[in-house]
Design an enzyme around this catalytic site. Structure first.
Site, mmCIF file in Angstrom:
data_model
loop_
_atom_site.group_PDB
_atom_site.id
_atom_site.type_symbol
_atom_site.label_atom_id
_atom_site.label_comp_id
_atom_site.label_asym_id
_atom_site.label_seq_id
_atom_site.Cartn_x
_atom_site.Cartn_y
_atom_site.Cartn_z
ATOM 1 N N HIS A 1 39.561 38.283 39.622
ATOM 2 C CA HIS A 1 38.845 37.032 39.897
ATOM 3 C C HIS A 1 39.514 36.346 41.085
ATOM 4 O O HIS A 1 40.599 35.779 40.951
ATOM 5 C CB HIS A 1 38.928 36.154 38.622
ATOM 6 N N MET B 1 32.047 29.410 35.591
ATOM 7 C CA MET B 1 33.319 28.736 35.299
ATOM 8 C C MET B 1 33.072 27.573 34.350
ATOM 9 O O MET B 1 32.223 26.715 34.606
ATOM 10 C CB MET B 1 33.967 28.217 36.590
ATOM 11 N N GLY C 1 45.343 27.952 33.707
ATOM 12 C CA GLY C 1 44.965 28.372 32.367
ATOM 13 C C GLY C 1 45.127 27.167 31.438
ATOM 14 O O GLY C 1 45.725 26.147 31.813
ATOM 15 N N GLY C 2 44.592 27.285 30.251
ATOM 16 C CA GLY C 2 44.830 26.270 29.221
ATOM 17 C C GLY C 2 44.108 24.948 29.409
ATOM 18 O O GLY C 2 44.509 23.943 28.823
ATOM 19 N N GLY D 1 41.929 26.908 38.561
ATOM 20 C CA GLY D 1 43.257 26.517 39.054
ATOM 21 C C GLY D 1 44.360 26.735 38.036
ATOM 22 O O GLY D 1 45.475 27.082 38.404
ATOM 23 N N HIS E 1 41.495 40.482 32.768
ATOM 24 C CA HIS E 1 41.089 39.537 33.804
ATOM 25 C C HIS E 1 42.325 39.118 34.604
ATOM 26 O O HIS E 1 43.328 38.694 34.030
ATOM 27 C CB HIS E 1 40.449 38.337 33.109
ATOM 28 N N SER F 1 42.818 37.040 29.982
ATOM 29 C CA SER F 1 43.350 36.662 31.289
ATOM 30 C C SER F 1 44.870 36.770 31.253
ATOM 31 O O SER F 1 45.536 36.030 30.526
ATOM 32 C CB SER F 1 42.943 35.228 31.629
ATOM 33 N N GLY G 1 42.417 33.370 28.044
ATOM 34 C CA GLY G 1 43.834 33.466 28.405
ATOM 35 C C GLY G 1 44.710 32.936 27.299
ATOM 36 O O GLY G 1 45.274 33.704 26.496
ATOM 37 N N MET H 1 40.099 33.541 43.379
ATOM 38 C CA MET H 1 39.905 32.092 43.594
ATOM 39 C C MET H 1 40.650 31.750 44.873
ATOM 40 O O MET H 1 41.693 31.092 44.861
ATOM 41 C CB MET H 1 40.450 31.311 42.387
ATOM 42 N N MET I 1 44.965 33.301 42.731
ATOM 43 C CA MET I 1 44.835 31.940 43.281
ATOM 44 C C MET I 1 45.707 31.796 44.517
ATOM 45 O O MET I 1 46.804 32.359 44.574
ATOM 46 C CB MET I 1 45.283 30.917 42.235
ATOM 47 N N ASP J 1 34.267 31.778 31.918
ATOM 48 C CA ASP J 1 35.722 31.762 32.135
ATOM 49 C C ASP J 1 36.260 30.332 32.118
ATOM 50 O O ASP J 1 35.859 29.511 32.941
ATOM 51 C CB ASP J 1 36.005 32.422 33.504
HETATM 52 C C1 DX5 Z 1 40.978 29.345 35.532
HETATM 53 C C2 DX5 Z 1 41.042 30.855 35.438
HETATM 54 C C3 DX5 Z 1 40.831 31.320 34.021
HETATM 55 C C4 DX5 Z 1 41.910 30.892 33.080
HETATM 56 C C5 DX5 Z 1 41.551 31.211 31.675
HETATM 57 O O1 DX5 Z 1 41.250 28.950 36.815
HETATM 58 O O2 DX5 Z 1 40.073 31.455 36.249
HETATM 59 O O3 DX5 Z 1 40.660 32.718 33.980
HETATM 60 O O4 DX5 Z 1 43.137 31.455 33.357
HETATM 61 O O5 DX5 Z 1 42.534 30.712 30.856
HETATM 62 P P1 DX5 Z 1 42.207 29.895 29.524
HETATM 63 O O6 DX5 Z 1 41.466 30.831 28.640
HETATM 64 O O7 DX5 Z 1 43.530 29.521 28.995
HETATM 65 O O8 DX5 Z 1 41.369 28.712 29.926
HETATM 66 ZN ZN ZN Z 2 39.556 33.590 35.873
#
Ligand code: DX5
Ligand code: ZN
Length: 219
Positions: free
Chosen positions: A66, A137, A144-145, A142, A33, A8, A197, A68, A37, A175
């Protein structure tokens, strides 16, 4: 079993995006990816179609977009024209999933469907013959991390079960929160496409070794 890793780019260095992408490609990554958002469906605002368009010019890899966002039907065309190979939308954002799936396919893009941790798989069951991928999901979308939610693992195995009875052998993706500690259980549950990510772009090991380690741990 061999799985696909889709890094990601949300966790990549945006001032050096292409160099981060190329580093992944040296490790034979062929899918990226892209987390879109809108500040409505999710609290954060991230990447628009102009970014996809720029990346498209620099890589032949698959761009896995993706969405969102609310009203995904309004933006599908822009992300398709920008060069997305796959577009995944959220079941929670629409009352006419088949309309969006058709729109995506008519633009020669592969259509995926995603569901939040709190959404039961029954909501997407009617569309399983129509999509090429289901993205489960494993965090509330919303950011990463975030921390992986193990409660979604049963959805992965149930989807695998459903797929056995269907003609359409859709891909099962997962994801959110996939890292060195969690990748092995998601693969065991049946995930085939793993989005990662922070575990690719933000570890002390650096990009190449992180990918290597994720692959090793997924065997
Ligand atoms: C969450 C995203 C994910 C996210 C993944 O809202 O759709 O794709 O960025 O990041 P990690 O792997 O850091 O959870
Ligand atoms: Zn995603």
């Amino acid at each position: 079993m061999s799985i696909e890793i889709s890094p990601s780019i949300l966790s990549a260095d945006f001032s050096n995006l292409i160099s981060d992408i190329s580093e992944c490609e040296k490790e034979n990554i062929g899918i990226f990816h892209i987390d879109v958002m809108d500040g409505h469906f999710v609290p954060n605002i991230t990447i628009g179609s102009v970014v996809v368009e720029s990346i498209r010019k620099k890589t032949k890899s698959i761009l896995d977009t993706h969405l969102m966002i609310e009203n995904p039907e309004r933006y599908v065309e822009a992300f398709a024209k920008a060069g997305s190979d796959w577009i995944t939308f959220h079941i929670e954002t629409t009352n006419s999933p088949l309309g969006i799936i058709k729109k995506i396919k008519d633009l020669n893009v592969k259509a995926g469907i995603s569901l939040n941790p709190g959404t039961p798989i029954e909501k997407i069951k009617p569309y399983l013959e129509d999509v090429f991928m289901v993205m489960v999901m494993s965090v509330n979308p919303g950011f990463g991390g975030q921390k992986f939610m193990p409660t979604v693992l049963s959805k992965v195995s149930r989807l695998k079960e459903c797929r056995g009875k269907l003609k359409n052998k859709f891909k099962i993706g997962i994801d959110g929160g996939i890292n060195f500690d969690t990748i092995s259980e998601v693969v065991k549950a049946g995930a085939e496409l793993v989005v990662a990510g922070s575990a690719v772009f933000k570890t002390e090991l650096g990009i190449r070794k992180s990918i290597e380690k994720l692959r090793e741990l997924s065997k």
